[in-house]
Design an enzyme around this catalytic site. Structure first.
Site, PDB file in Angstrom:
ATOM      1  N   SER A  26     -17.935 -18.430  56.035  1.00 55.37           N
ATOM      2  CA  SER A  26     -19.287 -18.881  56.354  1.00 55.37           C
ATOM      3  C   SER A  26     -20.320 -18.176  55.486  1.00 55.37           C
ATOM      4  CB  SER A  26     -19.576 -18.590  57.825  1.00 55.37           C
ATOM      5  OG  SER A  26     -20.906 -18.912  58.144  1.00 55.37           O
ATOM      6  N   ILE A  76     -28.912 -11.665  53.482  1.00 58.29           N
ATOM      7  CA  ILE A  76     -29.604 -12.950  53.592  1.00 58.29           C
ATOM      8  C   ILE A  76     -30.351 -13.062  54.913  1.00 58.29           C
ATOM      9  CG2 ILE A  76     -29.336 -15.471  53.557  1.00 58.29           C
ATOM     10  CD1 ILE A  76     -28.656 -14.084  50.897  1.00 58.29           C
ATOM     11  N   LEU A  78     -29.034 -14.563  57.627  1.00 65.68           N
ATOM     12  CA  LEU A  78     -28.634 -15.797  58.312  1.00 65.68           C
ATOM     13  C   LEU A  78     -29.710 -16.873  58.279  1.00 65.68           C
ATOM     14  CD1 LEU A  78     -26.785 -14.064  61.261  1.00 65.68           C
ATOM     15  CD2 LEU A  78     -25.708 -15.464  59.501  1.00 65.68           C
ATOM     16  N   CYS A 135     -24.780 -10.724  64.658  1.00 65.66           N
ATOM     17  CA  CYS A 135     -26.225 -10.939  64.780  1.00 65.66           C
ATOM     18  C   CYS A 135     -26.843  -9.818  65.613  1.00 65.66           C
ATOM     19  CB  CYS A 135     -26.505 -12.275  65.473  1.00 65.66           C
ATOM     20  SG  CYS A 135     -25.785 -13.693  64.650  1.00 65.66           S
ATOM     21  N   LYS A 170     -15.754 -14.077  65.546  1.00 66.94           N
ATOM     22  CA  LYS A 170     -15.673 -13.434  64.234  1.00 66.94           C
ATOM     23  C   LYS A 170     -16.005 -11.955  64.367  1.00 66.94           C
ATOM     24  CE  LYS A 170     -17.057 -13.968  59.405  1.00 66.94           C
ATOM     25  NZ  LYS A 170     -17.811 -14.799  58.444  1.00 66.94           N
ATOM     26  N   ILE A 196     -12.206 -10.112  58.321  1.00 68.42           N
ATOM     27  CA  ILE A 196     -13.339  -9.322  58.779  1.00 68.42           C
ATOM     28  C   ILE A 196     -14.654  -9.918  58.255  1.00 68.42           C
ATOM     29  CG2 ILE A 196     -12.019  -7.178  58.940  1.00 68.42           C
ATOM     30  CD1 ILE A 196     -13.236  -6.319  56.245  1.00 68.42           C
ATOM     31  N   THR A 198     -18.528  -8.741  56.924  1.00 64.92           N
ATOM     32  CA  THR A 198     -18.826  -7.771  55.868  1.00 64.92           C
ATOM     33  C   THR A 198     -18.963  -6.342  56.395  1.00 64.92           C
ATOM     34  OG1 THR A 198     -21.173  -8.279  56.116  1.00 64.92           O
ATOM     35  CG2 THR A 198     -19.965  -9.452  54.381  1.00 64.92           C
ATOM     36  N   GLY A 248     -11.714 -11.529  53.623  1.00 67.02           N
ATOM     37  CA  GLY A 248     -12.212 -10.274  53.087  1.00 67.02           C
ATOM     38  C   GLY A 248     -11.631 -10.024  51.716  1.00 67.02           C
TER      39      GLY A 248
END
Length: 307
Positions: A26, A76, A78, A135, A170, A196, A198, A248
């Site tokens: 993603s 970024i 999200l 998040c 995730k 994984i 990041t 990963g």
């Protein structure tokens, strides 16, 4: 074709049939639109979309990406257009392809995640949900859901109450014990896990004498994290019995096969898409070639073979 040389690359993942074990990470592939001129999306086992929230997110200030040895750091934040545009634009686009669709979901609170999941249960063309628990939990001062076992367990339970599709949690690697987090998610009802996400990292621009990304820290991805990712997938595969998407630093078929031998049912290609837009196809072809060379008829023969 010689029947002796046929291999079965298909995967049954939570009851969803995939033609092969390769999807995309993603945030590295959009929803496939940006790559459609390079990659035949029909050849992928699944497309995993960029994270989507119930409302649009602007993301972090720029600069948001920095190259580092063996990979990249991104912050970024999200950024996404919100659920309405995603459903009308991205899901409609993907309906034209013979591939499975995994929608990555993000939110700032349990209520936001649940609302997004409820909305996705009402639309067609979504095969699985991948829940990004990295998040910031605004209700708890910004700590990520994925680094606290009780918060992870709770959000998984709440999502499972509303989800119509299988739920993949995730996992974040930024924890002391990845197996503990895996068990918390599975105890909460997770149908599968992906890992994984990041690893938190930092780069300093010595010429500007400041942080390379405006957020100061970002998520490290790419080949540099692969040994950590393989280790964590192995640990989780030996701690829980649900299927796993391993990711990963995968940039070759050999990398992908390491994850499968560690126990992953599927693999996800991320940062490699940026430096080789054909990476996913090369990896699919490479896995098939390896299976033929080694006389492996099905991926079940080698999945989790390392004990």
């Amino acid at each position: 074709m010689d029947n002796q040389n046929l291999v079965d690359m298909s995967v049954d993942f939570c009851g969803v049939s995939m033609k092969n074990p390769v999807t995309v990470a993603s945030g590295t592939f959009g929803s496939g639109m940006e790559y459609k001129d390079f990659v035949d999306l029909n050849r992928l086992g699944a497309v995993t979309t960029k994270g989507v929230a119930i409302t649009p997110w602007e993301g972090n200030p720029t600069p948001r990406i920095a190259e580092v040895y063996g990979g990249m750091i991104n912050a970024i934040g999200l950024q996404n257009p919100g659920m309405d545009i995603f459903v009308k634009r991205d899901l409609e686009f993907l309906k034209d392809f013979d591939t499975r669709v995994i929608v990555n979901v993000c939110g700032h609170s349990v209520a936001e995640y649940v609302e997004a999941v409820e909305r996705l249960s009402e639309v067609s063309g979504v095969d699985l949900l991948e829940i990004n628990v990295s998040c910031p939990n605004v209700k708890e001062g910004g700590i990520a859901f994925g680094v606290d076992p009780s918060a992870l367990n709770n959000i998984t339970k709440e999502i499972k109450k509303k989800a119509k599709q299988p739920v993949i949690m995730k996992l974040s690697p930024n924890v002391t014990d990845i197996a503990e987090m895996a068990r918390a998610a599975v105890d909460g009802g997770a149908d599968a896990l992906s890992l994984i996400n990041t690893i938190t990292g930092m780069k300093i621009d010595i010429n500007r004498r400041t942080f390379a990304v405006a957020n100061r820290t970002g998520g490290l991805s790419g080949p540099a994290v692969k040994p950590v990712a393989v280790r964590m997938v192995y640990q989780v595969a030996n701690a829980v019995s649900v299927p796993i998407i391993g990711m990963g630093g995968i940039s070759s078929a050999e990398d992908a096969l390491e994850f499968i031998m560690a126990g992953a049912s599927m693999v996800s290609v991320g940062t490699a898409n940026f430096f080789d837009p054909y990476a996913t196809i090369h990896i699919i072809e490479g896995i098939e070639a390896f299976m033929k060379k080694e006389g492996i008829k099905s991926l079940d023969e080698i999945r989790g073979c390392v004990k």
